[in-house]
Scaffold this motif. Structure first.
Motif, mmCIF file in Angstrom:
data_model
loop_
_atom_site.group_PDB
_atom_site.id
_atom_site.type_symbol
_atom_site.label_atom_id
_atom_site.label_comp_id
_atom_site.label_asym_id
_atom_site.label_seq_id
_atom_site.Cartn_x
_atom_site.Cartn_y
_atom_site.Cartn_z
ATOM 1 N N GLY A 135 47.019 63.673 50.596
ATOM 2 C CA GLY A 135 46.210 63.441 50.115
ATOM 3 C C GLY A 135 45.491 61.762 49.396
ATOM 4 N N ALA A 136 47.165 61.514 49.577
ATOM 5 C CA ALA A 136 47.636 59.928 48.948
ATOM 6 C C ALA A 136 47.471 58.573 50.631
ATOM 7 C CB ALA A 136 48.837 59.751 48.525
ATOM 8 N N LEU A 137 47.483 59.294 51.737
ATOM 9 C CA LEU A 137 47.621 58.267 52.669
ATOM 10 C C LEU A 137 46.864 57.688 53.132
ATOM 11 C CD1 LEU A 137 49.308 57.905 55.215
ATOM 12 C CD2 LEU A 137 47.712 59.305 56.688
ATOM 13 N N ARG A 138 45.531 57.746 52.224
ATOM 14 C CA ARG A 138 43.924 57.313 52.879
ATOM 15 C C ARG A 138 43.189 57.290 51.587
ATOM 16 N NH1 ARG A 138 46.408 54.885 55.984
ATOM 17 N NH2 ARG A 138 46.134 54.120 58.572
ATOM 18 N N HIS A 139 43.472 57.761 50.071
ATOM 19 C CA HIS A 139 43.046 57.541 49.033
ATOM 20 C C HIS A 139 42.180 56.455 48.614
ATOM 21 C CE1 HIS A 139 42.651 58.869 44.484
ATOM 22 N NE2 HIS A 139 42.973 60.047 45.348
ATOM 23 N N ARG A 140 41.450 55.670 48.089
ATOM 24 C CA ARG A 140 40.540 55.063 47.616
ATOM 25 C C ARG A 140 41.727 54.928 46.485
ATOM 26 N NH1 ARG A 140 39.172 60.102 44.050
ATOM 27 N NH2 ARG A 140 39.233 58.482 42.082
ATOM 28 N N ALA A 141 42.320 55.051 45.944
ATOM 29 C CA ALA A 141 42.943 54.164 45.644
ATOM 30 C C ALA A 141 44.387 53.043 45.949
ATOM 31 C CB ALA A 141 44.558 55.331 44.227
ATOM 32 N N ARG A 142 44.695 53.321 47.524
ATOM 33 C CA ARG A 142 44.946 52.674 48.340
ATOM 34 C C ARG A 142 44.185 50.833 48.624
ATOM 35 N NH1 ARG A 142 48.229 53.769 52.860
ATOM 36 N NH2 ARG A 142 49.346 51.648 52.404
ATOM 37 N N ILE A 143 45.112 49.908 48.398
ATOM 38 C CA ILE A 143 44.735 48.170 48.084
ATOM 39 C C ILE A 143 44.773 47.991 49.770
ATOM 40 C CG2 ILE A 143 45.342 46.363 47.552
ATOM 41 C CD1 ILE A 143 47.076 47.309 45.719
ATOM 42 N N ALA A 144 43.359 47.752 50.503
ATOM 43 C CA ALA A 144 43.202 48.083 51.751
ATOM 44 C C ALA A 144 43.508 46.187 51.637
ATOM 45 C CB ALA A 144 41.826 47.360 52.057
ATOM 46 N N GLN A 145 43.426 44.884 50.633
ATOM 47 C CA GLN A 145 43.533 43.096 50.932
ATOM 48 C C GLN A 145 43.866 43.218 49.926
ATOM 49 O OE1 GLN A 145 38.869 43.729 50.915
ATOM 50 N NE2 GLN A 145 39.312 41.121 52.094
ATOM 51 N N PRO A 146 44.486 41.743 50.255
ATOM 52 C CA PRO A 146 45.077 40.981 48.746
ATOM 53 C C PRO A 146 44.173 40.434 48.084
ATOM 54 C CG PRO A 146 45.895 39.858 50.819
ATOM 55 C CD PRO A 146 45.178 41.034 51.589
ATOM 56 N N MET A 147 44.028 40.877 46.799
ATOM 57 C CA MET A 147 43.684 40.922 45.847
ATOM 58 C C MET A 147 44.090 39.728 44.826
ATOM 59 S SD MET A 147 41.203 42.898 46.865
ATOM 60 C CE MET A 147 39.872 42.977 45.339
ATOM 61 N N VAL A 148 43.421 38.331 43.574
ATOM 62 C CA VAL A 148 43.683 37.780 43.482
ATOM 63 C C VAL A 148 43.075 37.924 42.059
ATOM 64 C CG1 VAL A 148 44.558 35.234 42.379
ATOM 65 C CG2 VAL A 148 44.403 36.003 44.981
ATOM 66 N N ARG A 149 43.730 37.685 41.155
ATOM 67 C CA ARG A 149 42.404 38.344 39.954
ATOM 68 C C ARG A 149 42.127 37.026 38.902
ATOM 69 N NH1 ARG A 149 43.563 36.822 33.477
ATOM 70 N NH2 ARG A 149 45.056 36.340 34.660
ATOM 71 N N ARG A 150 40.775 37.175 39.160
ATOM 72 C CA ARG A 150 39.604 36.536 38.579
ATOM 73 C C ARG A 150 40.012 35.288 37.745
ATOM 74 N NH1 ARG A 150 33.802 34.653 39.222
ATOM 75 N NH2 ARG A 150 34.255 37.153 39.851
ATOM 76 N N GLY A 151 40.413 35.810 36.433
ATOM 77 C CA GLY A 151 41.643 34.388 35.303
ATOM 78 C C GLY A 151 42.344 33.759 36.026
ATOM 79 N N TRP A 152 43.344 34.025 36.978
ATOM 80 C CA TRP A 152 44.441 33.182 36.910
ATOM 81 C C TRP A 152 43.726 32.193 38.452
ATOM 82 C CZ3 TRP A 152 47.172 32.547 41.655
ATOM 83 C CH2 TRP A 152 48.387 31.413 41.169
ATOM 84 N N LEU A 153 43.173 32.617 39.344
ATOM 85 C CA LEU A 153 42.323 32.034 40.689
ATOM 86 C C LEU A 153 41.121 30.675 39.254
ATOM 87 C CD1 LEU A 153 41.843 31.913 43.677
ATOM 88 C CD2 LEU A 153 39.992 33.943 43.216
ATOM 89 N N GLU A 154 40.828 30.994 38.278
ATOM 90 C CA GLU A 154 39.542 29.939 37.808
ATOM 91 C C GLU A 154 40.724 29.495 37.421
ATOM 92 O OE1 GLU A 154 36.870 32.525 36.461
ATOM 93 O OE2 GLU A 154 36.145 32.071 38.118
ATOM 94 N N ASN A 155 40.978 29.831 36.411
ATOM 95 C CA ASN A 155 42.128 28.760 34.884
ATOM 96 C C ASN A 155 43.383 27.549 35.734
ATOM 97 O OD1 ASN A 155 39.683 29.135 34.078
ATOM 98 N ND2 ASN A 155 40.993 31.348 33.265
ATOM 99 N N GLY A 156 44.296 28.850 36.659
ATOM 100 C CA GLY A 156 45.668 28.432 36.876
ATOM 101 C C GLY A 156 46.675 29.578 36.112
ATOM 102 N N PRO A 157 47.488 29.311 36.198
ATOM 103 C CA PRO A 157 48.797 29.639 35.580
ATOM 104 C C PRO A 157 48.694 29.585 34.814
ATOM 105 C CG PRO A 157 49.926 28.483 37.827
ATOM 106 C CD PRO A 157 48.191 28.398 37.649
ATOM 107 N N GLY A 158 49.148 30.661 33.428
ATOM 108 C CA GLY A 158 49.127 30.523 32.014
ATOM 109 C C GLY A 158 49.051 32.300 31.554
ATOM 110 N N PRO A 159 49.136 32.570 30.152
ATOM 111 C CA PRO A 159 49.237 33.088 29.412
ATOM 112 C C PRO A 159 47.430 33.796 29.238
ATOM 113 C CG PRO A 159 50.529 31.820 28.341
ATOM 114 C CD PRO A 159 50.210 30.894 29.965
#
Length: 777
Positions: free
Chosen positions: A56-80
């Protein structure tokens, strides 16, 4: 002397099944009509059903299919950023995301040094010897950033792994070369198991087991006449086959019960004075404490009865049953995952020493026997394939369970194993393998800690809570999507792990990810040494092949091995290890302790001056005790249907839930008093947080105790709140993030106090497995 065995000779695999292994056991798998089928190793007498999570886990919807970046980090750069854990994610190509990550690694390394990087991992990610995430990430950081701040010890044995070297010597020798399951089956007359030896724990082994032997060994011992006595709040912590007597006790009071047993032996003159004189140091100091000469309180059965809930008569009767028998004292890992967790480990050794049984076949001290599958088994006599991690130029480290303290309190000091250390200031955490939002405590505090980082990078195959708090999420392959070599040093079968299916989406092996990153950082040769995955597997296999040839055994080439179903390795004799040799001749074979003996009183520990871990075992009580606000003791133990939180979305794990929630257990009288019936949803809460769970009402648990296994994926109903309600049933929103003591700073996540009530509100849906929603930009 080693025992040599022949290669495994079973009927060949058929119908497309390919050999593989997991931490839950050796198995084979195939794809048929687009579905994954798995079946356990044919030679396993008691297979672990957790392998049924794979399909059931092999092709579950929870699998990650491609690299993902958090919007806040992408727009604002590194930081708390307080939005970690509730932000959205945007897809990015591999080329673009690795360019950004390489730049961030270079920035942190050059501006702050490698000591600002924490290499997070927790080595259960893969049973393979090469695609082992912990080894891969540490090798990459050592070769490409100049090192990293590491963690030491484990959540499972944080207290004992620090204590044992002081009082007994070699930790690995104690748990792996001491008392075996074969010895129990043949020699033990009484096994006193504090915390039990639950099969759900021993069915799991780093690298996998080809034969799960624990149930059968206990059954044979019981049929021979061996008595099993279980001390603890949960009747199911020994299997039915052991025919165990259950002494229901209050959680966290085992040290007091052990002291009363020794006190009963001493006042009756039944302790082994000769053994204590010849093989231990410090008994007179401890005896004065035991008898109450130093503090005015004899540690007798009446004293212990008031603390433990075990009647005084039962304690004295048990002490007399232990005397004169081939007695084995077992202390579970669970006992030391609590406040003052060092004390039951130490006191278990003292009880076994007072009985004079240490070093005898099937007798003595079997610390953590049954806590994991490779304890109580023989070592292989040839080396196992192991990926070298390189040299870490950073010497700084933290005890593994102190990650929130480190991130929240950089620059502050703490005590550990006699040292005063300082928490480093971490800018970047690189996590590959493991899910701290499962195994850490006080998850709301952990969330605050991760918000302090500049960057959190995670390799993950599915959207765990840790991935949902990351800035950069790199999809990695599942074990069935790659080739490897599987096995562990305490199981004879070395397994060729053949892939059953192509990688999911754009998922890549950790090695491929790190190789590309190293190329961008100019360190590719140092990391890869110019080898492909197949070339690395051949390279790692060669020492094993050469050792087999030297032993005069069949030594298949790598190509022959990979085409087989696996080969049995020679194993060392079951000789009782260092403790047996020490008992035979303590002068010729001293223990690696300061005195060369078992240390009932440790001058070294006493010199540290820690009030919460003095120089001999002591009853220190607990600060977290039931009260009107939190009247129940919660036992947050390991789950039965998964390893930690792995594949919580798999069929076997999901099928054990009720109405989508993890299932808690409570006593019928406790449930009736609160209007709770079987199958109800309950709210479990304390000052740290709250979670929902389904309830199983059963008399197999002590009254006043609630048990909820760990591993349900953290699923906060409103992540913007300071203390959101976990609707899925993760008990680590409730557990305390404090160390066992200043000696070990181990995890205390086994026990806490809680309130329980029936939940009558609208039941929120489970969203733990749903990928984060990406809104249109």
């Amino acid at each position: 002397m080693t025992t040599l065995t022949a290669p495994l000779s079973e009927a060949p695999l058929d119908e497309g099944f390919r050999p593989h292994t997991s931490h839950w056991g050796v198995f084979s798998a195939r794809m048929k009509d687009g579905e994954l089928e798995v079946r356990p190793h044919a030679g396993d007498p008691d297979p672990n059903e957790i392998i049924q999570n794979f399909p059931g886990a092999l092709r579950h919807r929870a699998r990650i299919a491609q690299p993902m970046v958090r919007r806040g980090w992408l727009e604002n750069g590194p930081g708390p950023d307080e939005r970690r854990g509730r932000d959205e994610y945007l897809p990015m190509s591999w080329s673009a995301v690795l360019d950004k990550l390489a730049g961030e690694l270079r920035r942190v390394r050059d501006d702050f040094g490698p000591g600002a990087i924490f290499g997070g991992s927790y080595g259960w990610s893969s049973a393979g010897r090469f695609h082992h995430a912990q080894s891969q990430v540490h090798r990459f950081l050592n070769t490409s950033t100049g090192g990293y701040v590491k963690s030491v010890n484990s959540y499972s044995s944080g207290a004992s792994s620090v204590l044992v070297p002081h009082i007994i010597g070699d930790y690995e020798d104690l748990v792996k070369r001491n008392v075996s399951w074969e010895q129990i089956a043949e020699h033990s007359e009484i096994v006193l198991a504090f915390g039990g030896m639950a099969l759900k724990n021993s069915m799991v082994t780093g690298g996998g087991s080809s034969k799960h032997v624990e149930r059968g060994a206990m059954q044979r011992a019981h049929q021979r006449g061996c008595d099993f006595v279980l001390v603890g709040p949960l009747r199911g912590d020994l299997p039915e086959e052991a025919g165990a007597e259950w002494l229901s006790s209050i959680p966290g009071t085992d040290t007091a019960l052990m002291m009363a047993l020794v006190h009963s032996l001493v006042v009756a003159g039944l302790h082994d004075r000769d053994f204590l004189e010849r093989y231990t140091v410090g008994w007179p100091v401890f005896e004065r404490y035991l008898l109450g000469e130093t503090d005015g309180q004899p540690k007798d059965a009446a004293w212990a009865a008031a603390i433990t809930g075990v009647p005084a008569q039962a304690i004295t009767a048990l002490a007399r049953r232990l005397h004169g028998k081939r007695a084995l004292i077992v202390v579970a890992h669970a006992l030391q995952r609590a406040e003052h967790g060092e004390q039951p480990v130490w006191m278990g050794m003292v009880l076994a020493a007072a009985l004079g049984q240490i070093g005898l076949p099937g007798g003595g001290y079997g610390y953590a026997l049954g806590a994991i599958g490779y304890y109580g088994r023989r070592y292989n006599a040839v080396p196992m394939p192991t990926l070298p991690q390189g040299r870490n130029a950073v010497t700084d480290f933290i005890p593994v369970a102190r990650i929130s303290d480190m991130l929240l309190n950089p620059g502050t000091s703490y005590r550990y194993n006699g040292q005063t250390r300082t928490y480093p200031e971490i800018k970047l955490v690189y996590w590959a393998g493991g899910n701290p939002f499962h195994h850490h405590q006080d998850l709301n505090r952990l969330k605050q800690a991760f918000a302090r980082l500049d960057t959190l990078v995670v390799h993950e195959l599915a959207w765990t809570a840790t991935a949902r708090h990351a800035d950069i999420v790199l999809p990695c392959t599942m074990t069935l999507e790659r080739e490897d070599i599987g096995g562990n040093a305490n199981d004879p079968l070395l397994v060729p792990m053949r892939p059953a299916i192509a990688p999911y989406g754009e998922a890549r092996d950790d090695y491929a990810i790190f190789a590309d990153l190293a190329e961008r950082l100019g360190t590719a040769q140092a990391f890869t040494e110019g080898r492909t995955v197949r070339q690395w597997l051949e390279h790692l296999y060669e020492p094993t092949r050469a050792a087999l040839a030297e032993a005069g055994l069949p030594a298949p080439s790598f190509a022959e091995f990979q085409a087989s179903e696996g080969y049995d390795m020679p194993q060392q004799d079951d000789d009782g290890g260092r403790l047996r040799a020490f008992r035979t001749d303590p002068t010729a074979h001293p223990l690696p302790t300061p005195s060369g003996k078992l240390e009932i009183f440790s001058q070294r520990i006493a010199s540290f001056g820690e009030a919460d871990c003095p120089g001999h075992p002591a009853w220190l009580g607990a600060t977290n005790v039931p009260d009107a606000a939190s009247p129940f003791v919660l036992v947050a133990n390991q789950p039965r249907t998964r390893l930690h939180s792995q594949f919580d979305f798999g069929g076997h794990s999901s099928g054990a839930k009720h109405r989508g929630r993890e299932v808690a257990r409570m006593h019928p009288e406790d449930a009736e008093a609160r209007g709770i019936t079987e199958g109800d949803i309950i709210r479990i809460s304390n000052e740290r947080g709250a979670c929902l769970a389904a309830v199983n009402v059963t008399d197999s648990i002590r009254q006043g105790v609630v048990q909820l296994p760990t591993g349900a994926w953290y699923d906060p109903v409103d992540p913007e709140e300071d203390k959101p309600l976990c609707v899925h049933g993760n008990p680590n929103v409730l557990t305390r993030d404090v160390g066992t003591s200043a000696l070990a700073q181990g995890c205390t996540g086994q026990l806490t106090t809680v309130q329980v009530e029936r939940f009558d509100g609208n039941l929120p849906p489970i969203q733990a497995y749903d990928p984060p929603v990406r809104r249109p930009s």
